[in-house]
Write a protein that holds these residues in place. Sequence first.
Motif, PDB file in Angstrom:
ATOM      1  N   ALA A  80      -0.340  14.405  10.984  1.00  0.00           N
ATOM      2  CA  ALA A  80       0.849  15.248  10.937  1.00  0.00           C
ATOM      3  C   ALA A  80       1.718  15.042  12.169  1.00  0.00           C
ATOM      4  N   ALA A  81       1.076  14.958  13.326  1.00  0.00           N
ATOM      5  CA  ALA A  81       1.834  14.742  14.560  1.00  0.00           C
ATOM      6  C   ALA A  81       2.541  13.400  14.547  1.00  0.00           C
ATOM      7  N   ALA A  82       1.894  12.399  13.954  1.00  0.00           N
ATOM      8  CA  ALA A  82       2.489  11.056  13.900  1.00  0.00           C
ATOM      9  C   ALA A  82       3.638  10.971  12.905  1.00  0.00           C
ATOM     10  N   THR A  83       3.621  11.825  11.889  1.00  0.00           N
ATOM     11  CA  THR A  83       4.638  11.760  10.844  1.00  0.00           C
ATOM     12  C   THR A  83       5.691  12.843  10.964  1.00  0.00           C
ATOM     13  N   GLY A  84       5.474  13.802  11.846  1.00  0.00           N
ATOM     14  CA  GLY A  84       6.439  14.879  12.012  1.00  0.00           C
ATOM     15  C   GLY A  84       6.428  15.883  10.878  1.00  0.00           C
ATOM     16  N   ARG A  85       5.293  15.989  10.200  1.00  0.00           N
ATOM     17  CA  ARG A  85       5.172  16.931   9.100  1.00  0.00           C
ATOM     18  C   ARG A  85       4.081  17.937   9.415  1.00  0.00           C
ATOM     19  N   PRO A  86       4.138  19.134   8.854  1.00  0.00           N
ATOM     20  CA  PRO A  86       3.094  20.128   9.110  1.00  0.00           C
ATOM     21  C   PRO A  86       1.736  19.654   8.592  1.00  0.00           C
ATOM     22  N   ALA A  87       0.684  19.966   9.320  1.00  0.00           N
ATOM     23  CA  ALA A  87      -0.656  19.520   8.943  1.00  0.00           C
ATOM     24  C   ALA A  87      -1.064  19.994   7.544  1.00  0.00           C
ATOM     25  N   PRO A  88      -0.813  21.265   7.154  1.00  0.00           N
ATOM     26  CA  PRO A  88      -1.187  21.675   5.796  1.00  0.00           C
ATOM     27  C   PRO A  88      -0.473  20.849   4.724  1.00  0.00           C
ATOM     28  N   GLU A  89       0.767  20.458   4.989  1.00  0.00           N
ATOM     29  CA  GLU A  89       1.514  19.640   4.029  1.00  0.00           C
ATOM     30  C   GLU A  89       0.903  18.251   3.904  1.00  0.00           C
ATOM     31  N   VAL A  90       0.488  17.676   5.034  1.00  0.00           N
ATOM     32  CA  VAL A  90      -0.142  16.357   5.013  1.00  0.00           C
ATOM     33  C   VAL A  90      -1.455  16.409   4.245  1.00  0.00           C
ATOM     34  N   LEU A  91      -2.273  17.412   4.530  1.00  0.00           N
ATOM     35  CA  LEU A  91      -3.549  17.541   3.836  1.00  0.00           C
ATOM     36  C   LEU A  91      -3.329  17.722   2.337  1.00  0.00           C
ATOM     37  N   ALA A  92      -2.345  18.528   1.967  1.00  0.00           N
ATOM     38  CA  ALA A  92      -2.040  18.733   0.554  1.00  0.00           C
ATOM     39  C   ALA A  92      -1.589  17.430  -0.107  1.00  0.00           C
ATOM     40  N   ALA A  93      -0.856  16.598   0.633  1.00  0.00           N
ATOM     41  CA  ALA A  93      -0.392  15.320   0.079  1.00  0.00           C
ATOM     42  C   ALA A  93      -1.557  14.374  -0.168  1.00  0.00           C
ATOM     43  N   PHE A  94      -2.540  14.347   0.738  1.00  0.00           N
ATOM     44  CA  PHE A  94      -3.731  13.520   0.510  1.00  0.00           C
ATOM     45  C   PHE A  94      -4.502  14.014  -0.708  1.00  0.00           C
ATOM     46  N   ARG A  95      -4.615  15.327  -0.856  1.00  0.00           N
ATOM     47  CA  ARG A  95      -5.316  15.868  -2.019  1.00  0.00           C
ATOM     48  C   ARG A  95      -4.602  15.490  -3.310  1.00  0.00           C
ATOM     49  N   GLU A  96      -3.273  15.555  -3.294  1.00  0.00           N
ATOM     50  CA  GLU A  96      -2.504  15.211  -4.483  1.00  0.00           C
ATOM     51  C   GLU A  96      -2.643  13.727  -4.809  1.00  0.00           C
ATOM     52  N   ALA A  97      -2.671  12.878  -3.787  1.00  0.00           N
ATOM     53  CA  ALA A  97      -2.856  11.443  -4.010  1.00  0.00           C
ATOM     54  C   ALA A  97      -4.216  11.164  -4.646  1.00  0.00           C
ATOM     55  N   GLN A  98      -5.223  11.919  -4.251  1.00  0.00           N
ATOM     56  CA  GLN A  98      -6.544  11.747  -4.851  1.00  0.00           C
ATOM     57  C   GLN A  98      -6.562  12.261  -6.285  1.00  0.00           C
ATOM     58  N   ARG A  99      -5.954  13.402  -6.534  1.00  0.00           N
ATOM     59  CA  ARG A  99      -5.894  13.930  -7.901  1.00  0.00           C
ATOM     60  C   ARG A  99      -5.140  12.974  -8.820  1.00  0.00           C
ATOM     61  N   GLY A 100      -4.087  12.348  -8.296  1.00  0.00           N
ATOM     62  CA  GLY A 100      -3.281  11.450  -9.098  1.00  0.00           C
ATOM     63  C   GLY A 100      -3.878  10.072  -9.295  1.00  0.00           C
ATOM     64  N   GLY A 101      -4.953   9.771  -8.580  1.00  0.00           N
ATOM     65  CA  GLY A 101      -5.643   8.499  -8.754  1.00  0.00           C
ATOM     66  C   GLY A 101      -5.259   7.416  -7.778  1.00  0.00           C
ATOM     67  N   ALA A 102      -4.206   7.596  -6.982  1.00  0.00           N
ATOM     68  CA  ALA A 102      -3.809   6.558  -6.028  1.00  0.00           C
ATOM     69  C   ALA A 102      -4.828   6.421  -4.905  1.00  0.00           C
ATOM     70  N   LEU A 103      -5.389   7.532  -4.480  1.00  0.00           N
ATOM     71  CA  LEU A 103      -6.408   7.537  -3.427  1.00  0.00           C
ATOM     72  C   LEU A 103      -7.782   7.677  -4.062  1.00  0.00           C
ATOM     73  N   SER A 104      -8.622   6.668  -3.869  1.00  0.00           N
ATOM     74  CA  SER A 104      -9.997   6.763  -4.342  1.00  0.00           C
ATOM     75  C   SER A 104     -10.792   7.690  -3.430  1.00  0.00           C
ATOM     76  N   ARG A 105     -10.748   7.406  -2.136  1.00  0.00           N
ATOM     77  CA  ARG A 105     -11.429   8.240  -1.156  1.00  0.00           C
ATOM     78  C   ARG A 105     -10.972   7.821   0.230  1.00  0.00           C
ATOM     79  N   ILE A 106     -11.280   8.627   1.215  1.00  0.00           N
ATOM     80  CA  ILE A 106     -11.178   8.206   2.609  1.00  0.00           C
ATOM     81  C   ILE A 106     -12.593   7.909   3.054  1.00  0.00           C
TER      82      ILE A 106
END
Length: 328
Positions: free
Chosen positions: A25-51
């Motif tokens: 979040a600090a590197a992208t200038g976005r709030p941490a909860p928003e970043v975490l939510a975006a990773f979760r959405e990427a996983q739900r959508g299938g683009a992210l397999s896992r970290i």
Amino acid sequence: MDSAELLNPWQQRFPLERTPFATIAAATGRPAPEVLAAFREAQRGGALSRIGGIFGAGAGGAGLLVAMAVPPARLDAVAALVSAEPQVNHNYEREHELNLWFVVNAGNAGAVEAVVARLEHATGLAAVRLPLVRPYRIDLGFDLRARTAPDTMAPQRRAPAVPAADRPLAALVEQGLPLVARPYDLWARELGREPEAVLATLGGWLIDGTLKRFGAIVRHHELGFAANAMAVFDVPDTEVDARGEALAQVPGVTLAYRRARGEGWPFNLYCMVHGRDREAVHAVLERAAVSAGLQSVPRSVLFSCRRFKQTGASRFGAPVLESAHAHA
């Protein structure tokens, strides 16, 4: 921020810190909860397999590439039997008489062979076993904004084996990082260790090559890389390592490795190319053949048609199943 923009920078060097999503979040200038939510959405959508991590050859367990010639009328049924095996993590239809290609991973070679033998018995079909001899490039992290993978990779070396005491952590790395604010703390609690010790072990694995990378493991088809092909070459054994090392340095090649030849299968050098279209893949393969001195050797190009299953490998613990996507 779309999935590619979110995931692209973190395929390599995902933060090994107590609060990794706050660091992103600090590197992208976005709030941490928003970043975490975006990773979760990427996983739900299938683009992210896992970290998680990609372990180097030699780190532990055993794996095998297997091919079958399946009558077209039986392909869906046989593919379903293969995909139902928990130790099968990749299962693809490819354009060839040997049309079903899958990978089996397990804790040891005996367990791998038991899966293959069980599938032969269940299907009545012979399996062509193609064990890995030497990797030249095994990392799929590449720039998701390009038409094909543009990066080269350092020469591969055999990874140190994961000590028995650390195999539970390795199993968690295979399964993937929990998408919570303090994910390493959850791992530490499950393992009965301190978070700092978990982070130190992961960092050490990256330094010594046990882990080739630790970061976002993506599904390339969902991110626009709709064409992928496995090219195979029949190279004299005295030349294969030199050709393989050269092949691994060609921009656009995402995987390169030597395998043992199989029954009725003369090829011993393999590479994978992922591209946004078949034209881009063919262009990389022609450039690769010239760069690696492979123009005159027998070869075959097997494009994938359907992806029946794609999950993380499971060599250190129980596999984590993910939903299959029935396309390339």
